[in-house]
Design a protein around this motif. Structure first.
Motif, PDB file in Angstrom:
ATOM      1  N   ALA A  31       7.155   9.525  11.576  1.00 57.10           N
ATOM      2  CA  ALA A  31       6.150   8.599  12.108  1.00 57.10           C
ATOM      3  C   ALA A  31       6.384   7.192  11.580  1.00 57.10           C
ATOM      4  O   ALA A  31       6.213   6.203  12.309  1.00 57.10           O
ATOM      5  CB  ALA A  31       4.746   9.082  11.747  1.00 57.10           C
ATOM      6  N   SER A  32       6.787   7.078  10.319  1.00 53.98           N
ATOM      7  CA  SER A  32       7.079   5.754   9.746  1.00 53.98           C
ATOM      8  C   SER A  32       8.249   5.103  10.480  1.00 53.98           C
ATOM      9  O   SER A  32       8.223   3.906  10.785  1.00 53.98           O
ATOM     10  CB  SER A  32       7.419   5.880   8.255  1.00 53.98           C
ATOM     11  OG  SER A  32       6.278   6.219   7.508  1.00 53.98           O
ATOM     12  N   HIS A  33       9.275   5.897  10.733  1.00 51.69           N
ATOM     13  CA  HIS A  33      10.448   5.366  11.434  1.00 51.69           C
ATOM     14  C   HIS A  33      10.073   4.946  12.858  1.00 51.69           C
ATOM     15  O   HIS A  33      10.560   3.931  13.368  1.00 51.69           O
ATOM     16  CB  HIS A  33      11.558   6.415  11.468  1.00 51.69           C
ATOM     17  CG  HIS A  33      12.863   5.891  11.980  1.00 51.69           C
ATOM     18  ND1 HIS A  33      13.178   5.889  13.320  1.00 51.69           N
ATOM     19  CD2 HIS A  33      13.914   5.320  11.331  1.00 51.69           C
ATOM     20  CE1 HIS A  33      14.384   5.353  13.487  1.00 51.69           C
ATOM     21  NE2 HIS A  33      14.846   5.000  12.297  1.00 51.69           N
ATOM     22  N   SER A  42       5.551   5.389   2.064  1.00 53.71           N
ATOM     23  CA  SER A  42       5.063   6.711   2.486  1.00 53.71           C
ATOM     24  C   SER A  42       3.734   6.629   3.229  1.00 53.71           C
ATOM     25  O   SER A  42       2.785   7.363   2.907  1.00 53.71           O
ATOM     26  CB  SER A  42       4.913   7.629   1.264  1.00 53.71           C
ATOM     27  OG  SER A  42       6.055   7.609   0.451  1.00 53.71           O
ATOM     28  N   PRO A  43       3.608   5.756   4.227  1.00 57.57           N
ATOM     29  CA  PRO A  43       2.298   5.556   4.865  1.00 57.57           C
ATOM     30  C   PRO A  43       1.788   6.799   5.587  1.00 57.57           C
ATOM     31  O   PRO A  43       2.568   7.560   6.185  1.00 57.57           O
ATOM     32  CB  PRO A  43       2.566   4.417   5.857  1.00 57.57           C
ATOM     33  CG  PRO A  43       4.033   4.499   6.147  1.00 57.57           C
ATOM     34  CD  PRO A  43       4.660   4.926   4.855  1.00 57.57           C
ATOM     35  N   LEU A  44       0.481   6.989   5.530  1.00 58.36           N
ATOM     36  CA  LEU A  44      -0.163   8.116   6.211  1.00 58.36           C
ATOM     37  C   LEU A  44      -0.439   7.733   7.667  1.00 58.36           C
ATOM     38  O   LEU A  44      -1.568   7.411   8.047  1.00 58.36           O
ATOM     39  CB  LEU A  44      -1.463   8.494   5.493  1.00 58.36           C
ATOM     40  CG  LEU A  44      -2.292   9.628   6.102  1.00 58.36           C
ATOM     41  CD1 LEU A  44      -1.463  10.872   6.324  1.00 58.36           C
ATOM     42  CD2 LEU A  44      -3.503   9.923   5.245  1.00 58.36           C
ATOM     43  N   GLY A  87       0.809  -1.201   0.000  1.00 53.85           N
ATOM     44  CA  GLY A  87       0.000   0.000   0.000  1.00 53.85           C
ATOM     45  C   GLY A  87       0.846   1.256   0.000  1.00 53.85           C
ATOM     46  O   GLY A  87       1.977   1.265   0.494  1.00 53.85           O
ATOM     47  N   HIS A  88       0.285   2.325  -0.560  1.00 52.12           N
ATOM     48  CA  HIS A  88       0.970   3.617  -0.600  1.00 52.12           C
ATOM     49  C   HIS A  88       0.125   4.691   0.074  1.00 52.12           C
ATOM     50  O   HIS A  88      -1.088   4.758  -0.132  1.00 52.12           O
ATOM     51  CB  HIS A  88       1.257   4.031  -2.041  1.00 52.12           C
ATOM     52  CG  HIS A  88       1.760   5.440  -2.166  1.00 52.12           C
ATOM     53  ND1 HIS A  88       3.018   5.819  -1.754  1.00 52.12           N
ATOM     54  CD2 HIS A  88       1.151   6.569  -2.615  1.00 52.12           C
ATOM     55  CE1 HIS A  88       3.178   7.111  -1.961  1.00 52.12           C
ATOM     56  NE2 HIS A  88       2.057   7.592  -2.477  1.00 52.12           N
ATOM     57  N   SER A  89       0.757   5.535   0.895  1.00 56.52           N
ATOM     58  CA  SER A  89       0.123   6.693   1.527  1.00 56.52           C
ATOM     59  C   SER A  89      -1.081   6.266   2.374  1.00 56.52           C
ATOM     60  O   SER A  89      -0.923   5.530   3.341  1.00 56.52           O
ATOM     61  CB  SER A  89      -0.266   7.714   0.461  1.00 56.52           C
ATOM     62  OG  SER A  89      -0.574   8.963   1.031  1.00 56.52           O
ATOM     63  N   VAL A 140       9.127   1.987   3.241  1.00 51.65           N
ATOM     64  CA  VAL A 140       9.996   2.882   2.480  1.00 51.65           C
ATOM     65  C   VAL A 140       9.429   4.295   2.560  1.00 51.65           C
ATOM     66  O   VAL A 140       8.219   4.494   2.363  1.00 51.65           O
ATOM     67  CB  VAL A 140      10.098   2.461   0.999  1.00 51.65           C
ATOM     68  CG1 VAL A 140      11.163   3.288   0.282  1.00 51.65           C
ATOM     69  CG2 VAL A 140      10.389   0.975   0.862  1.00 51.65           C
ATOM     70  N   HIS A 141      10.303   5.284   2.841  1.00 52.61           N
ATOM     71  CA  HIS A 141       9.825   6.662   2.974  1.00 52.61           C
ATOM     72  C   HIS A 141      10.932   7.631   2.572  1.00 52.61           C
ATOM     73  O   HIS A 141      12.097   7.411   2.892  1.00 52.61           O
ATOM     74  CB  HIS A 141       9.386   6.939   4.418  1.00 52.61           C
ATOM     75  CG  HIS A 141       8.220   7.863   4.520  1.00 52.61           C
ATOM     76  ND1 HIS A 141       7.148   7.640   5.365  1.00 52.61           N
ATOM     77  CD2 HIS A 141       7.928   9.020   3.870  1.00 52.61           C
ATOM     78  CE1 HIS A 141       6.268   8.613   5.238  1.00 52.61           C
ATOM     79  NE2 HIS A 141       6.721   9.471   4.329  1.00 52.61           N
ATOM     80  N   GLY A 142      10.561   8.693   1.881  1.00 57.26           N
ATOM     81  CA  GLY A 142      11.501   9.742   1.500  1.00 57.26           C
ATOM     82  C   GLY A 142      11.622  10.792   2.586  1.00 57.26           C
ATOM     83  O   GLY A 142      10.635  11.141   3.237  1.00 57.26           O
TER      84      GLY A 142
END
Length: 347
Positions: free
Chosen positions: A274-276, A168-170, A128-130, A262-264
């Motif tokens: 938040a992802s980290h 890039s999860p929301l 999933g993305h975002s 994975v996140h930029g």
């Protein structure tokens, strides 16, 4: 880089609540695995064609994606009425921007089960993305609830998954929406459908999605990427992401379910911090996970200029292949930082 031919098939299929969904699959001739993809907020799956063509080749897979309820062609395009599409007669099209988190989870489970059945008992990867990235991170918690597997004979949802990928999860927004907007949206979602279905501005600057000018312009002109949202979808969507950290989702993550995030670092839409944090809260004994930071990467890494989007496909494929049943070496938990120069050298 492999050049295996990929066949792309677009279909209208009937999903939960007798709703027609616009779907697309990308597949090599003899796929060894299946990936089910869940897109982000106010977008659609056609925007991933270049990326999924490459990813299908690199992973030797069938990738199945659907425009979610209330989004893309599933909501904005009238399903065909030809004899070829007679299976759509009597269905009820989803409305623009009208959805909610519980129903999204049911929809995801439905397509995972369909694709697992099509794979003749094989497991599937969930990607999933975002907004979709946050939804897939919440699937293990949902799978353990009474809302999952409600049909007689359903096997546990988690038993159908090979692993989860989230880009890039929301979880949190980089710049949070006003609290009144979130509270109002969540409040009306629990009241009347009239209020929940009311639309308000929900602008996303296309220039914050990618550093590729062509992709930015495509998004700006895309009528399937609106700048509004229903109150009933917006508030719950934001609170669902936030709940991933407060409700113990990472700490309760199944130790045998692989996870790639994975996140930029330059994502101005969703928070890489938040992802980290989600990744850092995974159980210590969970070794089949990886967090990749892309230095300077914008929100849509799959739409970043080459070679960044190509490197994303390579990173995802390497993780998927390393977790395959043929691999005798386990993948240890790790955090990797990738810079633009390193991306160039790795391709």
């Amino acid at each position: 880089m492999t050049s295996s031919p990929v066949t792309t098939i677009q279909e209208w299929l009937v999903g939960p609540l007798n709703t027609p969904f616009f779907t697309t699959s990308w597949s090599v001739a003899q796929p060894e695995r299946t990936i089910v993809f869940v897109h982000g907020f106010n977008e659609h799956i056609t925007r991933y064609d270049h990326y999924f063509t490459l990813l299908s080749q690199l992973t030797s897979s069938r990738i199945f994606a659907f425009d979610q309820r209330g989004f893309g062609h599933s909501a904005f395009t009238l399903p065909p009425s030809s004899e070829e599409h007679s299976h759509l007669k009597g269905t009820k099209r989803s409305r623009k921007g009208i959805t909610n988190t519980p129903q999204q989870r049911v929809d995801i489970e439905f397509w995972v089960r369909k694709e697992a059945e099509k794979a003749k008992g094989g497991k599937v990867w969930l990607y999933g993305h975002s907004m979709g990235g946050a939804l897939v991170l919440g699937i293990p918690t949902y799978a353990a609830s009474s809302a999952s597997g409600t049909n007689a004979g359903d096997v546990p949802l988690l038993s159908l998954l090979s692993g989860i990928i989230s880009s890039s999860p929301l979880i949190h927004q980089t710049t949070p929406a006003p609290k009144w907007q979130v509270s109002l949206g969540n409040g009306v979602a629990n009241l009347t459908s009239f209020l929940a279905n009311r639309h308000i501005p929900a602008p996303v600057d296309p220039a914050q999605l990618s550093r590729d000018p062509a992709k930015v312009e495509e998004n700006r002109k895309d009528v399937l990427c609106p700048q509004t949202a229903s109150l009933g979808a917006l508030g719950p969507m934001l609170l669902t992401g936030q709940a991933l950290l407060t409700d113990g989702a990472p700490k309760d993550w199944p130790v045998d379910l692989p996870l790639l995030i994975v996140h930029g670092t330059a994502d101005a839409i969703t928070s890489p911090k938040a992802s980290h944090e989600f990744h850092s809260l995974l159980p210590a004994e969970h070794i089949k996970n990886k967090y990749i930071t892309v230095e300077g990467g914008f929100h849509e890494l799959h739409n970043e200029p080459a070679p960044i989007w190509e490197h994303l496909a390579k990173d995802v494929s390497e993780f998927v292949l390393a977790q395959s049943s043929n691999s005798s070496v386990p993948v240890a938990a790790q955090v990797e930082t990738v810079g633009a120069g390193e991306q160039q050298s790795k391709l």
